[in-house]
Design an enzyme around this catalytic site. Sequence first.
Site, short mmCIF file in Angstrom:
data_model
loop_
_atom_site.label_atom_id
_atom_site.label_comp_id
_atom_site.label_asym_id
_atom_site.label_seq_id
_atom_site.Cartn_x
_atom_site.Cartn_y
_atom_site.Cartn_z
N LEU A 82 0.84 -1.20 0.00
CA LEU A 82 0.00 0.00 0.00
C LEU A 82 0.87 1.25 0.00
O LEU A 82 1.92 1.29 0.64
CB LEU A 82 -0.89 0.05 1.25
CG LEU A 82 -1.98 -1.00 1.38
CD1 LEU A 82 -2.79 -0.74 2.65
CD2 LEU A 82 -2.88 -1.01 0.17
N TYR B 102 13.73 11.95 2.81
CA TYR B 102 13.18 10.59 2.77
C TYR B 102 13.54 9.79 4.04
O TYR B 102 12.77 9.75 4.99
CB TYR B 102 13.59 9.83 1.48
CG TYR B 102 12.66 8.64 1.29
CD1 TYR B 102 11.53 8.73 0.50
CD2 TYR B 102 12.86 7.46 2.02
CE1 TYR B 102 10.63 7.68 0.40
CE2 TYR B 102 11.97 6.40 1.93
CZ TYR B 102 10.86 6.52 1.12
OH TYR B 102 9.97 5.48 1.04
N LEU C 231 11.81 4.22 -8.24
CA LEU C 231 11.19 4.10 -9.55
C LEU C 231 10.05 5.08 -9.69
O LEU C 231 9.48 5.53 -8.69
CB LEU C 231 10.67 2.67 -9.72
CG LEU C 231 11.75 1.66 -10.08
CD1 LEU C 231 11.24 0.26 -9.87
CD2 LEU C 231 12.20 1.86 -11.51
P1 NAD Z 1 1.57 2.97 -5.92
O1 NAD Z 1 0.95 4.29 -5.61
O2 NAD Z 1 1.90 2.66 -7.33
O3 NAD Z 1 0.62 1.78 -5.39
C1 NAD Z 1 -0.18 1.91 -4.25
C2 NAD Z 1 -1.23 0.83 -4.19
O4 NAD Z 1 -1.95 0.95 -2.95
C3 NAD Z 1 -2.30 0.91 -5.29
O5 NAD Z 1 -2.65 -0.41 -5.68
C4 NAD Z 1 -3.49 1.56 -4.58
O6 NAD Z 1 -4.76 1.23 -5.12
C5 NAD Z 1 -3.33 0.95 -3.21
N1 NAD Z 1 -4.01 1.70 -2.14
C6 NAD Z 1 -3.73 2.93 -1.68
N2 NAD Z 1 -4.58 3.25 -0.65
C7 NAD Z 1 -5.38 2.17 -0.48
C8 NAD Z 1 -6.43 1.86 0.42
N3 NAD Z 1 -6.82 2.72 1.37
N4 NAD Z 1 -7.05 0.66 0.30
C9 NAD Z 1 -6.67 -0.24 -0.65
N5 NAD Z 1 -5.66 0.00 -1.51
C10 NAD Z 1 -5.03 1.19 -1.42
O7 NAD Z 1 2.84 2.88 -4.98
P2 NAD Z 1 4.24 2.11 -5.06
O8 NAD Z 1 5.28 3.10 -5.40
O9 NAD Z 1 4.13 0.85 -5.81
O10 NAD Z 1 4.44 1.79 -3.51
C11 NAD Z 1 4.19 0.54 -2.92
C12 NAD Z 1 5.19 0.33 -1.79
O11 NAD Z 1 6.51 0.30 -2.33
C13 NAD Z 1 5.17 1.46 -0.75
O12 NAD Z 1 5.40 0.92 0.53
C14 NAD Z 1 6.38 2.29 -1.16
O13 NAD Z 1 6.91 3.04 -0.10
C15 NAD Z 1 7.33 1.19 -1.59
N6 NAD Z 1 8.47 1.62 -2.42
C16 NAD Z 1 8.31 2.48 -3.47
C17 NAD Z 1 9.43 2.88 -4.20
C18 NAD Z 1 9.31 3.81 -5.39
O14 NAD Z 1 10.32 4.35 -5.82
N7 NAD Z 1 8.14 3.98 -5.94
C19 NAD Z 1 10.71 2.39 -3.87
C20 NAD Z 1 10.83 1.49 -2.82
C21 NAD Z 1 9.71 1.12 -2.09
#
Ligand code: NAD
Length: 399
Positions: A139, A236, A274
């Site tokens: 999430l 961050y 990413l």
């Molecule tokens: P994203 O925004 O692409 O995906 C978020 C997901 O959460 C979506 O499927 C959305 O529908 C869902 N969501 C949000 N609120 C919700 C709710 N209340 N109920 C149900 N679903 C809900 O984000 P992402 O970048 O893929 O991030 C996912 C994880 O990866 C996070 O913990 C983020 O910190 C981590 N992360 C991201 C990166 C990056 O660079 N993007 C790097 C490392 C780790």
Amino acid sequence: MIIQPRVRGFICLTSHPEGTAQHIKNQIEYVKSKGKIANGPKKVLVIGASTGFGLASRISAAFGSDAATIGVFFEKPAAPGKPGTAGWYNSAAFENEAHAAGLYAKSINGDAFSDEVKAKTIELIKQDLGQVDLVVYSLASPRRTHPKTGVAHASVLKPIGQPFTDKTVDFHSGVVSDISINPVESDEDIANTVAVMGGEDWKFWIEELKAAGVLADGVKTVAYSYIGPELTYPIYRNGTIGRAKDDLEGTVPVINDILKDVNGISYVSVNKALVTQSSSAIPVVPLYISLLYKVMKEKGIHEGTIEQIQRLFAERLYTADGQVALDEKGRIRVDDLEMREDIQAEVAKLWEQATTENLEEISDIAGYRNDFFNLFGFNFPEVNYEADTNEVVNVPSIE
Ligand code: NAD
Ligand code: NA
């Protein structure tokens, strides 16, 4: 209707159903090209399954390991004249592809932080799968209504202690400027951010799934974290979001304890920076990512979300000998290539040089933009964006 991108700041208000379907196809093709994941997962719950790392997890499990998947997400369906969200279209396309391949795939659209959605998910697992052997927690949200207290927590992206000033880029215009962000004024901001993005909800999920008896013997669960370079530490890893990630990582032993008697185990995987809907909202990070992409592409080691997660599954979570490589803090690292010394040294050098004038040349801002538009189903050469398209698309098995 004819659907074109409508951008407001770091958000795109429109999404293209055929473009997102193409994006899904491309990710599936990539996973298939890597072959089957030996000893991979078979029945998988993905919380946050519609975009970014969670979507890549669902695709990797389904098409890399023939897994049945239940995806939970919070998205908006289309209405006549108004496109749905990218995550809605992604999920529709994913389910169509999965069903065509003979794979079980159902989805739940609702607030994953709520007790109601957890109960609904448990019912669905009981009814269709019996148990799951992998739970992916992915999430990313700016807010959470706490299911026990009813308090609505809003996360903030702020430094802690002192103000932070550094470069940032408006990735649409390419203008590089200085940005100053004031630190949190109270511990409440920190507590709220931890409540939204920390480990409590992951723990609640595992507690409830376990109590319902829907976790298979030897179940694995993984949540995603980020560390990144020193230059983004103030905003961050040492900022409010970093406190939430500390809390998430600190939840691993708590969850391991819950999973002890089903021989289960939990992991945090530290992933690469990413372009996703979430990361484009963080100041300074888009400039870092566009420099990082340039350096990693030049060295031939760039990965997108699908490459990252396919590697996480095939080379970390599900290895031939069952060994999972961890760092000194017990975390999986698929940010290993991003964090390589030569990569970071090169990015730091470019960071010093970056200006509006030289940005196109020294960074991969073009690649950043392309990835951003791809998130919403735009910029795919296979799609004719001038043509009329049916905006009303159903997710076939939505609960
Ligand atoms: P994203 O925004 O692409 O995906 C978020 C997901 O959460 C979506 O499927 C959305 O529908 C869902 N969501 C949000 N609120 C919700 C709710 N209340 N109920 C149900 N679903 C809900 O984000 P992402 O970048 O893929 O991030 C996912 C994880 O990866 C996070 O913990 C983020 O910190 C981590 N992360 C991201 C990166 C990056 O660079 N993007 C790097 C490392 C780790
Ligand atoms: Na996700």
